[in-house]
Design an enzyme around this catalytic site. Sequence first.
Site, mmCIF file in Angstrom:
data_model
loop_
_atom_site.group_PDB
_atom_site.id
_atom_site.type_symbol
_atom_site.label_atom_id
_atom_site.label_comp_id
_atom_site.label_asym_id
_atom_site.label_seq_id
_atom_site.Cartn_x
_atom_site.Cartn_y
_atom_site.Cartn_z
ATOM 1 N N GLU A 438 0.814 -1.221 0.000
ATOM 2 C CA GLU A 438 0.000 0.000 0.000
ATOM 3 C C GLU A 438 0.845 1.269 0.000
ATOM 4 O O GLU A 438 0.611 2.208 0.758
ATOM 5 C CB GLU A 438 -0.972 0.004 1.190
ATOM 6 C CG GLU A 438 -2.015 -1.088 1.102
ATOM 7 C CD GLU A 438 -3.062 -1.011 2.203
ATOM 8 O OE1 GLU A 438 -2.845 -0.266 3.188
ATOM 9 O OE2 GLU A 438 -4.087 -1.705 2.090
ATOM 10 N N GLU A 514 -5.047 -8.711 0.429
ATOM 11 C CA GLU A 514 -5.814 -8.536 1.670
ATOM 12 C C GLU A 514 -7.286 -8.630 1.325
ATOM 13 O O GLU A 514 -7.772 -7.906 0.458
ATOM 14 C CB GLU A 514 -5.524 -7.197 2.361
ATOM 15 C CG GLU A 514 -4.168 -7.128 3.021
ATOM 16 C CD GLU A 514 -3.886 -5.777 3.675
ATOM 17 O OE1 GLU A 514 -4.854 -5.120 4.144
ATOM 18 O OE2 GLU A 514 -2.713 -5.373 3.715
#
Length: 644
Positions: A438, A514
């Site tokens: 991220e 995720e």
Amino acid sequence: MMHQFTKCSDCKFQINQLMKSKTINARLITGLIVFLILSFTIQAREVITLQTGWKFSKGNYELASQISFNDSKWQNVTIPHDWAIEGPVLVDGDGGTGKLPWRDEAWYRKRLDIPASYTGKQIYLVFDGVMASPEVYINGKLAGKWDYGYNSFYLEVTGFLQPGKENILAVHVDTRNHGSRWYPGAGIYRKVQMVVVNPVHAGIWGTYVTTPIVKPDYASVRIMTTVFNQSTDSENSIKVENTVISPEDNELATRSVTRNISSGKSADIETTITLTNPQRWDIDDPVLYQVKTTVYKGDEISDTYFTSFGIRTIRFTADNGFYLNDRRVQFYGACLHHDHGPLGAAFYPQAMERQLEIMKSMGCNAIRTSHNVPAPELLDLCDKMGLLVYNEAFDKYDNKADITADTDFEDFAHRNIKNFVVRDRNHPSVFIWSVGNEMGDIQSNSNNGFHRLNTMVNYVRKYDPTRPVTMACDNQNAAALRHFDYYDVLSYNYGQRWSLARQLEPNKSVIISESASTVSTRGFYELPLPAEKTAFTNSLQVSSYDLHAPAWAEVADDDFMWQQEEEYIAGEFVWTGFDYLGEPTPYGDGIARRVGLEGKHGSRSSYFGIVDLCGIPKDRYYLYKSYWNNSPYSSTLELGCERW
């Protein structure tokens, strides 16, 4: 894999015991004595775990590195050690990092036993993880330093030690500039080892094993060993002998190569061994082989050690996901943080084994090391238990990786990726490398983001060209800039954010790196049912009906549906397998106030886990177990194993 070998004193003890025995005949005694002496001669490497005898104190002590410093009033600790888990809990502290006192500086000191017999040996110190920015002193002199608190590092410390005299190892640790979004722990939280070798020896993590050709009836095992010649005499003929040992401990084949290596130099020595009818490592049958590496200086054995490896094939396809040994395998994965809940960040192999057994009992077949270099024992356990590993090095390229404004990024990337990959590349469980998670600036190409991404990816490929590379993304629209051109597999977190990347690059598979982020409190149920997933109440608990998720995430059934609809999705890694300290979504201090709890303090641990901090499954565990019900562990107790 390193083995601790028998010391000379141990041989003498065993010989004396044999001589005292009246029940063993002289010929047998003589044979056993010769065996023990030869064993000691062959086992020229010693690996000593520095677990006990440490002194510890928080604070800055100007002379703490010196031999004469008085540490008698310091705390006695064993390594691994996490000073912050002892508390006290900071009620007004940062719930995001667990409300624990991990920001500080501290010293560790230990007296090292360096016998006179070590004169002429080469000595290394290997640290599996120190949080953070350790400076290592020996006898008052700086032997070396490191920065990234999650990575392993080693120092060659021979010149700092005095064999036959008292030696002091002192380590200064400083976490004050480390950044984290969860509880990072503090101190020497993973094991420390001293490696003692002869001047001619294989390097730390020095043997690299690959299997470039794997067929049903044979496999090529390519073995490269990095050998150092630190001797000062004129004998430069070095032989490296590699023997492949079967899972049943039988020697299968041996090859040797002889090279001249000049004094003070090193060389990579490579050989290939062909095995017939190899047994493959698989998630259902995790078969492990070993390479016994013996280094000769002239005709004398100088070093011997063992390396575990597995024989298997992996590949990703554009439309059908991941293949292990030519069969499609869907990732039923879980993301795990590095802490052990109430035990803190100190790494305990049995605690980690328990977590993995509980995950396997649910049907899990893969682990993501989110978002940092794991303890090396995690990879050992996954190799033995048949768990695939999404091996991740970093969260962000900032202070969460101990990168500061003064950091030379090229140097940082090279040495950290080298240690990360070289340490872990022999593990058959590792199927992919991730260079980060991220990273908004990398995805948007801010601040030379693509250049930094390219730097990291190229160093991974330099040290292991056999596995794909990825990074975990969360910005759907940034895919228009095509950052995925730099790596091999698309990894995206939540909400079908991979859709644009997949549209622009249909030749790459997708991993949901995720998924879900469903939140719940074990054993808590509340009515009425929420009208929407973010409808959290002021109870500071989240109902176990598993209908809640943060705004960015989804409940488990959405991910099940997306994977059923699109076979190019190789699988998912649920956030998270276990609750962990820090990131107390949804009840951080700010959210607590927003749900009408002004003046109340938020939580200090997450609600994301399928299993709670104590290792007890929540209701969602049984949902995943029913969906992933292909586990050989499924008949064990719900806590993962009968002995728990």
